[in-house]
Scaffold this motif. Structure first.
Motif: not given
Length: 419
Positions: A192-216
């Motif tokens: 699921n990824g899951g990280k949210v953070l603000f960059g030095p540019d002021g924008y919000l970055y969000v990490s997402t996983g490939d949706g799961g199971s195995g091998g995409d």
């Protein structure tokens, strides 16, 4: 024989949904402190994925670092995030995967924590699902906004939303203040990824996983029309898409191929934790499939290869003609000695462990090892083990003084100090 059987079972099942709890139970330390083992130095030179091999060499230790319990009078349920609000106070915040955010004074003698936000009724919790990320708006002291990333059921989705504090010093947040920025479907319960953070540019970055199971199986990592297997970047100060907008320089703005304009980078498997350093570089620890864990430096529009590549090794090109410019990891390691799941960290900028200054510190969730990675540029890196056993490290964070903290999923918040 029993130990070998458990190890074989661990390797075969670690990528499956919900197995992280079993990994934690095997790797949990009995001691509050984990002392340094003799570090091993390895050097890699990297260009594009799958081209340059890694060369290992031994080196003598040059630092003595250990982890200690930062708040010995406090304990938490499955902590997955540690941060602060930059609100002028000494408060710090710990996210519990079940759906709560705790707040307390940043004092090693702290014995009382308060529930800052409780959204357990909204959150689907278990395995790799839950409340996974928290980021305070750079102007939180003025607007009271903070952002979370969590999973829900019926239907199973990732939710990225905003909450509002009644005042910057409020000790409790009304769950009804939630404003949903966007949601997207999660086909499986893991990755699921899951990280949210603000960059030095002021924008919000969000990490997402490939949706799961195995091998995409759905090839989401390479599909730029999918939210999954990506680093997203949005402008939370815009309302062009409801409660956010698209930064004008996002790599796929106004494309005609149907690619999501929110995408900043793609070709990732499960970038559970990402972070910025003082140079503005975006680091990602991308959890591997069966053999390789990787550390990436993320660039705008970059394709990091999954599922064509696992690290720098070939995985499967099925359905994906190999692009010319896959970006390889700055560092990778294989599944040996109990290492099976990378936890991305931070470039150290504190004062309690000066020998780590400027180095990217990260861990393996299963083995509990912690390493420090030195990077000369984006093509060369050296790696050194600094702690041999620490706990089930789920995340890294910083306080107001930029000291580094580690979330141990067993319930502790740890701190790196120099002997």
């Amino acid at each position: 024989m029993f130990g070998k059987a458990i190890y074989a079972l661990l390797i075969s099942l670690v990528a499956t949904a919900g197995f992280s709890w079993f990994v934690w139970s095997l790797c949990q330390s009995d001691d509050d402190d984990a002392t340094q083992a003799t570090p091993k130095m390895a050097v890699a030179t990297v260009n594009e994925a799958g081209i340059i091999p890694t060369v290992f060499s031994e080196d003598k230790p040059h630092t003595a670092v250990r982890v200690v319990n930062a708040y010995p009078k406090l304990s938490f349920e499955a902590p997955v995030e540690f941060t602060y609000a930059n609100d002028g106070t000494n408060r710090v915040f710990v996210v519990e995967q079940s759906g709560q955010i705790n707040v307390f004074d940043n004092n090693p003698d702290a014995s009382v924590r308060q529930t800052y936000l409780d959204i357990r009724k909204k959150v689907a919790y278990g395995g790799e699902m839950g409340l996974l990320g928290l980021a305070f708006h750079p102007k939180f002291k003025e607007n009271g906004y903070f952002y979370v990333n969590y999973t829900k059921n019926n239907p199973r989705e990732t939710v990225v939303s905003r909450f509002k504090a009644a005042s910057p010093t409020a000790t409790e947040i009304d769950p009804k203040s939630e404003v949903i920025l966007f949601t997207f479907q999660q086909p499986y319960s893991n990755h699921n990824g899951g990280k949210v953070l603000f960059g030095p540019d002021g924008y919000l970055y969000v990490s997402t996983g490939d949706g799961g199971s195995g091998g995409d199986p759905q090839n989401n990592g390479q599909n730029r029309s999918s939210w999954l297997g990506k680093i997203l970047r949005i402008d939370v100060n815009s309302t062009k898409k409801g409660h956010y907008g698209i930064p004008a320089d996002n790599p796929f703005v106004k494309n005609k191929e149907g690619f999501l304009e929110e995408i900043f980078a793609y070709g990732l498997r499960n970038p559970w934790r990402i972070s910025f350093d003082e140079q503005g570089r975006l680091w990602a620890g991308d959890v591997g499939q069966n053999e390789i864990e990787e550390i990436d430096i993320i660039s705008k529009g970059g394709n990091y290869g999954w599922r064509i590549k696992e690290g720098r090794d070939d995985y499967t090109a099925k359905g994906n003609p190999t692009p010319d410019k896959l970006i390889g990891p700055i560092w990778q390691y294989n599944h040996q000695n109990g290492n099976v799941s990378v936890t991305g960290g931070l470039v150290y900028r504190g004062s309690l462990a000066p020998s780590l200054k400027g180095k990217y510190v990260y861990a393996d969730y299963a083995s509990g090892r912690i390493w420090a990675l030195s990077v000369n540029d984006t093509k060369a890196a050296s790696n050194q083990e600094i702690v041999s056993r620490s706990g089930a490290i789920s995340a890294f964070g910083e306080d107001q003084k930029h000291e580094m903290y580690l979330c141990d999923l067993g319930g502790k918040i740890l701190k790196l100090v120099e002997k």
